[in-house]
Scaffold this active site. Sequence first.
Site, mmCIF file in Angstrom:
data_model
loop_
_atom_site.group_PDB
_atom_site.id
_atom_site.type_symbol
_atom_site.label_atom_id
_atom_site.label_comp_id
_atom_site.label_asym_id
_atom_site.label_seq_id
_atom_site.Cartn_x
_atom_site.Cartn_y
_atom_site.Cartn_z
ATOM 1 N N GLU A 124 38.701 -10.009 7.048
ATOM 2 C CA GLU A 124 37.833 -11.174 7.238
ATOM 3 C C GLU A 124 38.576 -12.352 7.895
ATOM 4 O OE1 GLU A 124 37.927 -9.467 4.170
ATOM 5 O OE2 GLU A 124 36.145 -8.366 4.823
ATOM 6 N N ASN A 125 39.907 -12.314 7.857
ATOM 7 C CA ASN A 125 40.671 -13.462 8.358
ATOM 8 C C ASN A 125 40.548 -13.667 9.871
ATOM 9 O OD1 ASN A 125 43.376 -13.157 5.924
ATOM 10 N ND2 ASN A 125 41.593 -14.496 5.893
ATOM 11 N N ASP B 77 47.587 -17.082 -1.780
ATOM 12 C CA ASP B 77 46.535 -18.044 -1.435
ATOM 13 C C ASP B 77 46.995 -19.493 -1.632
ATOM 14 O OD1 ASP B 77 44.028 -18.816 -0.602
ATOM 15 O OD2 ASP B 77 43.150 -18.725 -2.604
HETATM 16 C C1 FPP Z 1 45.770 -17.484 2.332
HETATM 17 O O1 FPP Z 1 45.847 -18.896 2.213
HETATM 18 C C2 FPP Z 1 46.844 -17.001 3.194
HETATM 19 C C3 FPP Z 1 46.663 -16.266 4.328
HETATM 20 C C4 FPP Z 1 45.332 -15.866 4.823
HETATM 21 C C5 FPP Z 1 47.803 -15.867 5.173
HETATM 22 C C6 FPP Z 1 49.034 -15.437 4.435
HETATM 23 C C7 FPP Z 1 50.120 -15.332 5.427
HETATM 24 C C8 FPP Z 1 51.407 -15.674 5.222
HETATM 25 C C9 FPP Z 1 51.956 -16.120 3.919
HETATM 26 C C10 FPP Z 1 52.370 -15.635 6.355
HETATM 27 C C11 FPP Z 1 52.736 -14.328 6.947
HETATM 28 C C12 FPP Z 1 53.092 -13.279 5.967
HETATM 29 C C13 FPP Z 1 54.205 -12.529 5.928
HETATM 30 C C14 FPP Z 1 54.196 -11.308 5.080
HETATM 31 C C15 FPP Z 1 55.439 -12.862 6.669
HETATM 32 P P1 FPP Z 1 44.687 -19.794 2.824
HETATM 33 O O2 FPP Z 1 45.010 -20.078 4.234
HETATM 34 O O3 FPP Z 1 43.359 -19.126 2.606
HETATM 35 O O4 FPP Z 1 44.814 -21.072 1.949
HETATM 36 P P2 FPP Z 1 43.640 -22.078 1.527
HETATM 37 O O5 FPP Z 1 42.757 -21.315 0.570
HETATM 38 O O6 FPP Z 1 44.374 -23.181 0.854
HETATM 39 O O7 FPP Z 1 42.932 -22.490 2.773
#
Ligand code: FPP
Length: 246
Positions: free
Chosen positions: A71-72, A24
């Site tokens: 949910e994403n 996150d």
């Molecule tokens: C949460 O941070 C992160 C995600 C929903 C996506 C995670 C994806 C990756 C790290 C890239 C692809 C993965 C692999 C395994 C190659 P957020 O976007 O909710 O952050 P925020 O809370 O600061 O908005």
Amino acid sequence: MFQKHIAGKERQLPPPKHIAIIMDGNGRWAKKRGLPRQSGHAVGSEVFRKIATYCRDIGMDYLTVYAFSTENWKRSEEEVSAIMGLLKKYLLESIDEMAADHIKLHFFGDLSRLKPELLELIARTNAISDTYDGFQVNVCLNYGGRDEIVRAARAFAGKCANGEAKPEDLSEDVFSDLLYSAGIPDPDLIIRPGGEFRTSNFLLWQSAYSEYYFTDVLWPDFTPHELEKAISAYQHRNRRFGGAKP
Ligand code: FPP
């Protein structure tokens, strides 16, 4: 089993064999720099690669990461396709490097909603992974803990309906074997960077006795040193699995 103090000396837990991570903070990391959210995910995926390699090198058995939740899909189409693009890039590179890296990949989640090209890459990485033993990374993709439990319940109900099982056959072990994580030990430690204190529908069943570690560090800033801090904190915990204090 693990007493904290033995003959006056602090007794540490052995290092965790299975760590799970909620990656996150990518969006906030990007925002702080005036960059689009996708840039945070791009750096986050490189951090994931570094941490996975580090976990393999220190002798862990499993790393499970939350890459995309059920949910994403609510995020903008631009952001969703950027994450899917990063996954595709990661899988393509992994296929090339698997022979050298020896990192088995496994996927948890409802993959049916993914694009055919991503499904094809997943099938190719699964086929190569099946030939390896050793360190395994579980990538949670279109994954939700509640969804996983509902699917397992539905699968067992189906077995009852067609006479393959009876309701009284259901036990925790039988149920566990119907989850995406069938055959994989529960995570010892779940790490959530990014400063939030939630489970966000991650490994709801499997986390029953996991130790949690929260840190304000945003995922793109997460380093092997931060991982070592989490492991060290874990090793000073007192895991009792519901038993009495020693
Ligand atoms: C949460 O941070 C992160 C995600 C929903 C996506 C995670 C994806 C990756 C790290 C890239 C692809 C993965 C692999 C395994 C190659 P957020 O976007 O909710 O952050 P925020 O809370 O600061 O908005």
